[in-house]
Motif scaffolding. Sequence first.
Motif, short mmCIF file in Angstrom:
data_model
loop_
_atom_site.label_atom_id
_atom_site.label_comp_id
_atom_site.label_asym_id
_atom_site.label_seq_id
_atom_site.Cartn_x
_atom_site.Cartn_y
_atom_site.Cartn_z
N ASN A 33 0.80 -1.46 0.10
CA ASN A 33 -0.02 -0.22 -0.03
C ASN A 33 0.77 1.17 -0.08
OD1 ASN A 33 -2.27 -1.46 0.21
ND2 ASN A 33 -2.50 -1.31 2.22
N TYR A 34 1.76 1.22 0.61
CA TYR A 34 2.73 2.19 0.85
C TYR A 34 3.36 2.67 -0.59
CZ TYR A 34 7.15 5.20 1.63
OH TYR A 34 8.15 5.85 1.47
N LEU A 35 3.74 1.57 -1.22
CA LEU A 35 4.53 1.82 -2.49
C LEU A 35 3.51 2.27 -3.62
CD1 LEU A 35 6.81 -1.57 -2.70
CD2 LEU A 35 7.71 1.01 -2.39
N TRP A 36 2.30 1.66 -3.52
CA TRP A 36 1.26 2.09 -4.32
C TRP A 36 0.89 3.61 -4.30
CZ3 TRP A 36 -0.63 1.51 -8.81
CH2 TRP A 36 -1.78 1.95 -9.17
N HIS A 37 0.87 4.19 -2.93
CA HIS A 37 0.56 5.59 -2.72
C HIS A 37 1.94 6.33 -3.28
CE1 HIS A 37 -0.38 9.04 -0.60
NE2 HIS A 37 0.94 9.27 -0.28
N TYR A 38 3.07 5.71 -3.02
CA TYR A 38 4.22 6.45 -3.66
C TYR A 38 4.20 6.69 -5.07
CZ TYR A 38 9.03 7.61 -4.94
OH TYR A 38 10.34 8.05 -5.62
N ILE A 39 3.73 5.62 -5.96
CA ILE A 39 3.61 5.58 -7.28
C ILE A 39 2.39 6.61 -7.74
CG2 ILE A 39 2.81 4.19 -9.30
CD1 ILE A 39 4.07 1.85 -8.16
N LYS A 40 1.44 6.73 -7.06
CA LYS A 40 0.38 7.66 -7.38
C LYS A 40 0.76 9.16 -7.15
CE LYS A 40 -2.95 5.93 -4.75
NZ LYS A 40 -4.18 5.90 -4.16
N VAL A 41 1.69 9.31 -6.03
CA VAL A 41 2.21 10.76 -5.89
C VAL A 41 3.01 11.02 -6.80
CG1 VAL A 41 3.65 11.98 -4.24
CG2 VAL A 41 1.74 10.61 -3.26
N THR A 42 3.98 10.20 -7.15
CA THR A 42 5.06 10.32 -8.42
C THR A 42 4.39 10.63 -9.89
OG1 THR A 42 6.48 8.77 -7.28
CG2 THR A 42 7.19 9.33 -9.35
N ALA A 43 3.36 9.78 -9.95
CA ALA A 43 2.44 10.13 -11.18
C ALA A 43 2.08 11.51 -11.25
CB ALA A 43 1.34 9.16 -11.41
N LYS A 44 1.46 11.90 -10.20
CA LYS A 44 0.65 13.26 -10.10
C LYS A 44 1.98 14.43 -10.47
CE LYS A 44 -3.19 12.39 -7.00
NZ LYS A 44 -3.68 12.70 -5.83
N LEU B 186 9.60 6.01 -18.24
CA LEU B 186 10.57 4.96 -18.10
C LEU B 186 10.94 4.60 -16.69
CD1 LEU B 186 12.42 2.69 -19.48
CD2 LEU B 186 14.29 4.40 -19.38
N LEU B 187 11.04 5.53 -15.90
CA LEU B 187 11.51 5.58 -14.45
C LEU B 187 10.29 4.64 -13.76
CD1 LEU B 187 13.01 6.09 -12.12
CD2 LEU B 187 12.21 8.21 -11.90
N ILE B 188 8.94 5.26 -14.23
CA ILE B 188 7.99 4.46 -13.39
C ILE B 188 7.73 3.09 -13.93
CG2 ILE B 188 5.36 4.29 -13.55
CD1 ILE B 188 5.15 7.35 -13.65
N VAL B 189 7.96 2.86 -15.08
CA VAL B 189 8.25 1.29 -15.54
C VAL B 189 9.24 0.39 -14.78
CG1 VAL B 189 8.55 -0.25 -17.37
CG2 VAL B 189 7.26 1.84 -17.86
N ILE B 190 10.32 1.15 -14.54
CA ILE B 190 11.33 0.30 -13.72
C ILE B 190 10.89 0.05 -12.26
CG2 ILE B 190 13.65 0.57 -12.78
CD1 ILE B 190 14.50 2.09 -15.26
N ILE B 191 10.43 1.41 -11.74
CA ILE B 191 9.87 1.19 -10.34
C ILE B 191 8.60 0.01 -10.16
CG2 ILE B 191 8.75 2.34 -8.39
CD1 ILE B 191 10.00 4.75 -9.27
N VAL B 192 7.68 0.17 -11.03
CA VAL B 192 6.59 -0.85 -10.93
C VAL B 192 7.11 -2.29 -11.13
CG1 VAL B 192 4.26 -1.55 -12.08
CG2 VAL B 192 4.83 0.70 -11.63
N SER B 193 8.06 -2.63 -12.09
CA SER B 193 8.35 -3.82 -12.52
C SER B 193 9.16 -4.20 -11.32
CB SER B 193 9.59 -3.80 -13.71
OG SER B 193 8.76 -3.37 -14.82
N PHE B 194 10.15 -3.29 -10.47
CA PHE B 194 10.82 -3.72 -9.18
C PHE B 194 9.72 -4.41 -8.12
CE2 PHE B 194 12.33 -2.72 -5.08
CZ PHE B 194 13.70 -3.74 -5.02
N ILE B 195 8.82 -3.70 -8.00
CA ILE B 195 7.69 -3.75 -7.14
C ILE B 195 7.08 -5.00 -7.30
CG2 ILE B 195 5.45 -2.97 -6.11
CD1 ILE B 195 6.27 0.01 -6.59
N ILE B 196 6.68 -5.42 -8.54
CA ILE B 196 5.96 -6.52 -9.02
C ILE B 196 6.93 -7.71 -8.90
CG2 ILE B 196 5.22 -7.93 -10.67
CD1 ILE B 196 4.02 -5.30 -12.04
N ILE B 197 8.55 -7.58 -9.17
CA ILE B 197 9.09 -8.78 -8.83
C ILE B 197 9.47 -8.93 -7.34
CG2 ILE B 197 11.72 -9.29 -8.95
CD1 ILE B 197 11.89 -7.72 -11.57
N VAL B 198 9.57 -7.98 -6.57
CA VAL B 198 9.77 -8.13 -4.90
C VAL B 198 8.35 -8.82 -4.40
CG1 VAL B 198 9.88 -6.93 -2.91
CG2 VAL B 198 11.44 -6.34 -4.86
N TYR B 199 7.28 -8.23 -4.86
CA TYR B 199 6.11 -8.64 -4.12
C TYR B 199 5.90 -10.25 -4.76
CZ TYR B 199 1.13 -9.12 -3.16
OH TYR B 199 -0.24 -9.78 -2.98
#
Length: 299
Positions: free
Chosen positions: A13-24, A39-52
């Motif tokens: 939930n924390y990471l998802w909130h961080y992504i939304k703030v970054t997107a804004k 590209l930065l968002i894609v990398i961050i999201v990919s990393f989150i998915i891998i870790v999860y």
Amino acid sequence: MSETRKQIKSYGNYLWHYIKVTAKWITKRGFRNNIFDLLLIVIIVSFIIIVYRELKTVTVLIEPFDVPKELEEKGYNGRVIVNKLKDQLNRINTESRFNLTLDTLFSSGNENQNNEIPRIEDRNTSCTFTLAWLQAEQLKVEIPGVGISLQAIIQYIRKVFNVEPALIKGEVAIRKNQIFITTRVGEKIARTIPEENQKAGNVDENLAILDDMLLKTAEYIYENTKPIILAKYFYAKNKESECIDTLEKITSQKSNVDSVTTAYNIWGYILTKQGKYDDAIAKYLKAIKLVSSQACHVV
């Protein structure tokens, strides 16, 4: 819900909130930087998915088994034994995937008329097996400017959330020309697998049933790492007695909501097939109650 699961959800939930703030923040910047930011968002999201996925997946690390010299001379060293064991683990995992509905239960002969492999969905049945001597050869993705591999970060996060691989050790012994396989799963009590059909005085003939012994060893490993997969395997093989024994262990521990919910569903299917409809409904209601309580936690 276990503390580990709560930690994972809180972290997600924390990471998802961080992504939304970054997107804004990105939308407020000019078009010139959009490609880089995307590209930065894609990398961050990919990393989150891998870790999860790593945190949700049960990882089993198998070390080479100790093998007597007599078997090594016949070509069965520790790595060969473990490779054959992994084949049986993958076999159970594959044959545990099935699809079953109440309509199927009440069809002619209680069988799937289309001869399709049944599947019960369970969102948390992933299980991966890693051979210890291959661990160092796995893909390593270095993070530029940091010098730390992605695998190292994942291993660190797994330690933080106390989600470390289950270590499998074992040995093969020969007594009176009969083969015995002893397996240890972490700190749990070791189990020795003998084979009743072995012939005294002939190791070569007994090697012919080695795969059957390794299959029982694989069942023991699943029993102590991901028992819901073992229960689904027993159900798919029509081993209802063994299946119910495994389901009882799963539901008594209640360490994982998804697995326990699936266990009650399978138990309900078995009771429905046996015509014990009241008992089946009781199991289904327990599954529904768990799903409802989980939904309340999410809300």
